[in-house]
Design a protein around this motif. Structure first.
Motif, PDB file in Angstrom:
ATOM      1  N   SER A 141      -1.789  -5.438  -6.694  1.00 38.31           N
ATOM      2  CA  SER A 141      -0.917  -5.643  -5.535  1.00 38.31           C
ATOM      3  C   SER A 141       0.075  -6.773  -5.823  1.00 38.31           C
ATOM      4  O   SER A 141      -0.179  -7.645  -6.648  1.00 38.31           O
ATOM      5  CB  SER A 141      -1.748  -5.940  -4.276  1.00 38.31           C
ATOM      6  OG  SER A 141      -2.612  -7.033  -4.423  1.00 38.31           O
TER       7      SER A 141
ATOM      8  N   ASN B 230       1.014  -9.409  -4.345  1.00 38.01           N
ATOM      9  CA  ASN B 230       0.653 -10.805  -4.096  1.00 38.01           C
ATOM     10  C   ASN B 230      -0.073 -11.440  -5.272  1.00 38.01           C
ATOM     11  O   ASN B 230      -0.120 -12.663  -5.388  1.00 38.01           O
ATOM     12  CB  ASN B 230      -0.242 -10.909  -2.854  1.00 38.01           C
ATOM     13  CG  ASN B 230      -1.554 -10.173  -3.050  1.00 38.01           C
ATOM     14  OD1 ASN B 230      -1.564  -8.950  -3.218  1.00 38.01           O
ATOM     15  ND2 ASN B 230      -2.654 -10.898  -3.024  1.00 38.01           N
TER      16      ASN B 230
ATOM     17  N   GLU C  96      -4.516  -6.688  -2.019  1.00 36.32           N
ATOM     18  CA  GLU C  96      -4.002  -6.414  -0.676  1.00 36.32           C
ATOM     19  C   GLU C  96      -3.480  -4.981  -0.662  1.00 36.32           C
ATOM     20  O   GLU C  96      -2.470  -4.673  -1.306  1.00 36.32           O
ATOM     21  CB  GLU C  96      -2.879  -7.396  -0.314  1.00 36.32           C
ATOM     22  CG  GLU C  96      -3.294  -8.856  -0.296  1.00 36.32           C
ATOM     23  CD  GLU C  96      -4.216  -9.198   0.867  1.00 36.32           C
ATOM     24  OE1 GLU C  96      -4.277  -8.419   1.852  1.00 36.32           O
ATOM     25  OE2 GLU C  96      -4.885 -10.248   0.788  1.00 36.32           O
ATOM     26  N   GLN C  97      -4.192  -4.127   0.057  1.00 39.03           N
ATOM     27  CA  GLN C  97      -3.866  -2.697   0.061  1.00 39.03           C
ATOM     28  C   GLN C  97      -2.424  -2.426   0.502  1.00 39.03           C
ATOM     29  O   GLN C  97      -1.763  -1.555  -0.056  1.00 39.03           O
ATOM     30  CB  GLN C  97      -4.851  -1.956   0.962  1.00 39.03           C
ATOM     31  CG  GLN C  97      -4.916  -0.486   0.685  1.00 39.03           C
ATOM     32  CD  GLN C  97      -6.152   0.153   1.297  1.00 39.03           C
ATOM     33  OE1 GLN C  97      -6.896  -0.468   2.049  1.00 39.03           O
ATOM     34  NE2 GLN C  97      -6.379   1.393   0.975  1.00 39.03           N
ATOM     35  N   ASP C  98      -1.913  -3.204   1.472  1.00 37.50           N
ATOM     36  CA  ASP C  98      -0.543  -2.971   1.941  1.00 37.50           C
ATOM     37  C   ASP C  98       0.509  -3.446   0.943  1.00 37.50           C
ATOM     38  O   ASP C  98       1.687  -3.174   1.111  1.00 37.50           O
ATOM     39  CB  ASP C  98      -0.321  -3.606   3.312  1.00 37.50           C
ATOM     40  CG  ASP C  98      -0.457  -5.114   3.310  1.00 37.50           C
ATOM     41  OD1 ASP C  98      -1.141  -5.661   2.420  1.00 37.50           O
ATOM     42  OD2 ASP C  98       0.116  -5.754   4.214  1.00 37.50           O
ATOM     43  N   GLN C  99       0.065  -4.151  -0.120  1.00 42.96           N
ATOM     44  CA  GLN C  99       0.984  -4.587  -1.172  1.00 42.96           C
ATOM     45  C   GLN C  99       0.690  -3.875  -2.499  1.00 42.96           C
ATOM     46  O   GLN C  99       1.186  -4.283  -3.551  1.00 42.96           O
ATOM     47  CB  GLN C  99       0.894  -6.099  -1.350  1.00 42.96           C
ATOM     48  CG  GLN C  99       1.396  -6.857  -0.133  1.00 42.96           C
ATOM     49  CD  GLN C  99       1.507  -8.324  -0.409  1.00 42.96           C
ATOM     50  OE1 GLN C  99       2.147  -8.741  -1.374  1.00 42.96           O
ATOM     51  NE2 GLN C  99       0.888  -9.133   0.432  1.00 42.96           N
ATOM     52  N   ARG C 100      -0.103  -2.836  -2.443  1.00 40.76           N
ATOM     53  CA  ARG C 100      -0.455  -2.064  -3.638  1.00 40.76           C
ATOM     54  C   ARG C 100       0.819  -1.516  -4.278  1.00 40.76           C
ATOM     55  O   ARG C 100       1.719  -1.041  -3.586  1.00 40.76           O
ATOM     56  CB  ARG C 100      -1.380  -0.918  -3.243  1.00 40.76           C
ATOM     57  CG  ARG C 100      -1.795  -0.054  -4.394  1.00 40.76           C
ATOM     58  CD  ARG C 100      -2.784   0.994  -3.902  1.00 40.76           C
ATOM     59  NE  ARG C 100      -3.260   1.776  -5.014  1.00 40.76           N
ATOM     60  CZ  ARG C 100      -3.250   3.094  -5.045  1.00 40.76           C
ATOM     61  NH1 ARG C 100      -2.795   3.784  -4.007  1.00 40.76           N
ATOM     62  NH2 ARG C 100      -3.704   3.723  -6.092  1.00 40.76           N
TER      63      ARG C 100
ATOM     64  N   HIS D  67     -15.202 -11.314  -1.640  1.00 40.36           N
ATOM     65  CA  HIS D  67     -13.910 -10.950  -1.055  1.00 40.36           C
ATOM     66  C   HIS D  67     -13.937  -9.595  -0.354  1.00 40.36           C
ATOM     67  O   HIS D  67     -13.298  -9.440   0.685  1.00 40.36           O
ATOM     68  CB  HIS D  67     -12.804 -10.973  -2.114  1.00 40.36           C
ATOM     69  CG  HIS D  67     -12.748 -12.249  -2.864  1.00 40.36           C
ATOM     70  ND1 HIS D  67     -12.394 -13.450  -2.289  1.00 40.36           N
ATOM     71  CD2 HIS D  67     -13.050 -12.532  -4.156  1.00 40.36           C
ATOM     72  CE1 HIS D  67     -12.464 -14.411  -3.189  1.00 40.36           C
ATOM     73  NE2 HIS D  67     -12.855 -13.873  -4.329  1.00 40.36           N
TER      74      HIS D  67
ATOM     75  N   CYS E  30     -12.400  -6.743  -0.748  1.00 37.75           N
ATOM     76  CA  CYS E  30     -11.050  -6.314  -0.390  1.00 37.75           C
ATOM     77  C   CYS E  30     -11.019  -4.827  -0.032  1.00 37.75           C
ATOM     78  O   CYS E  30     -11.484  -3.992  -0.823  1.00 37.75           O
ATOM     79  CB  CYS E  30     -10.092  -6.559  -1.553  1.00 37.75           C
ATOM     80  SG  CYS E  30     -10.034  -8.268  -2.110  1.00 37.75           S
TER      81      CYS E  30
ATOM     82  N   ARG F 172      -6.574 -11.955  -3.872  1.00 45.23           N
ATOM     83  CA  ARG F 172      -7.250 -10.752  -3.390  1.00 45.23           C
ATOM     84  C   ARG F 172      -6.352  -9.530  -3.566  1.00 45.23           C
ATOM     85  O   ARG F 172      -5.127  -9.653  -3.526  1.00 45.23           O
ATOM     86  CB  ARG F 172      -7.581 -10.907  -1.905  1.00 45.23           C
ATOM     87  CG  ARG F 172      -8.591 -11.981  -1.593  1.00 45.23           C
ATOM     88  CD  ARG F 172      -8.690 -12.222  -0.090  1.00 45.23           C
ATOM     89  NE  ARG F 172      -8.752 -11.016   0.685  1.00 45.23           N
ATOM     90  CZ  ARG F 172      -9.883 -10.457   1.136  1.00 45.23           C
ATOM     91  NH1 ARG F 172     -11.029 -11.028   0.897  1.00 45.23           N
ATOM     92  NH2 ARG F 172      -9.843  -9.337   1.840  1.00 45.23           N
TER      93      ARG F 172
END
Length: 170
Positions: free
Chosen positions: A148, A150, A135-139, A33, A35, A133
């Motif tokens: 995250s 998600n 997801e840095q923008d959903q941390r 992955h 990530c 995975r």
């Protein structure tokens, strides 16, 4: 590596942040992955880490009578599903619960569990799956047991019985 070895990034004999209760954490080596923002990129390389004897790991787990369970993290344990299926089965025999972190979604695992070696046996021995995975923008640092928004904390036995994702009630 022989049948009773597994390639790992390492072991954490006691943790309270990788699932409910006091846990022994087994860090898988190898992850597809990759990530962005992953907290353990050193686990990505499939040739990294080192071989560990699986029965010695089980003996280490047995020596701690206050453990609630074992958590598989990584890397991605699904990449060595056959090895982790063996570990999970032995851990379950000890009366401990099994948590697993994976970048794959539960749905993807279900769709592929009969075509990927070891996936069915591994999934059937997991109590809680933290899927998806990072997801840095959903941390979100306020999330319990995941990095995250998600990612889901799934009650695997209930999900398999109902044929739909059942989230663990924390």
């Amino acid at each position: 590596m022989n049948d009773k070895t597994v390639r790992l990034a390492g072991l954490t004999p006691e943790s309270v942040v990788d699932g409910l209760g006091l846990r022994f954490v087994i860090w898988a080596q190898g992850c597809r992955h990759r990530c962005p923002g992953c907290h353990s990129p050193f686990t990505w390389d499939f040739a990294g880490g080192r071989p560990y004897d699986m029965d010695e790991i089980i003996n280490q787990v047995k020596r701690n009578p206050v453990l609630k369970g074992v958590t598989f993290s990584g890397g991605d344990p699904m990449e060595q599903a056959g090895k982790f299926a063996y570990l999970a089965g032995e851990i379950k025999k000890l009366g401990l619960d099994v948590w697993c972190y994976t970048g794959y979604t539960f749905e993807h695992i279900l769709q592929n569990m009969d075509s990927r070696a070891g996936w069915r046996g591994f999934l059937e021995n997991i109590d809680v799956l933290v899927d998806g995975r990072f997801e840095q923008d959903q941390r979100d640092l306020n999330l319990a047991f995941r990095g995250s928004r998600n990612q889901r904390i799934i009650d695997v036995p209930a999900s398999l019985r109902s044929n739909r994702v059942t989230l663990l009630q924390l």
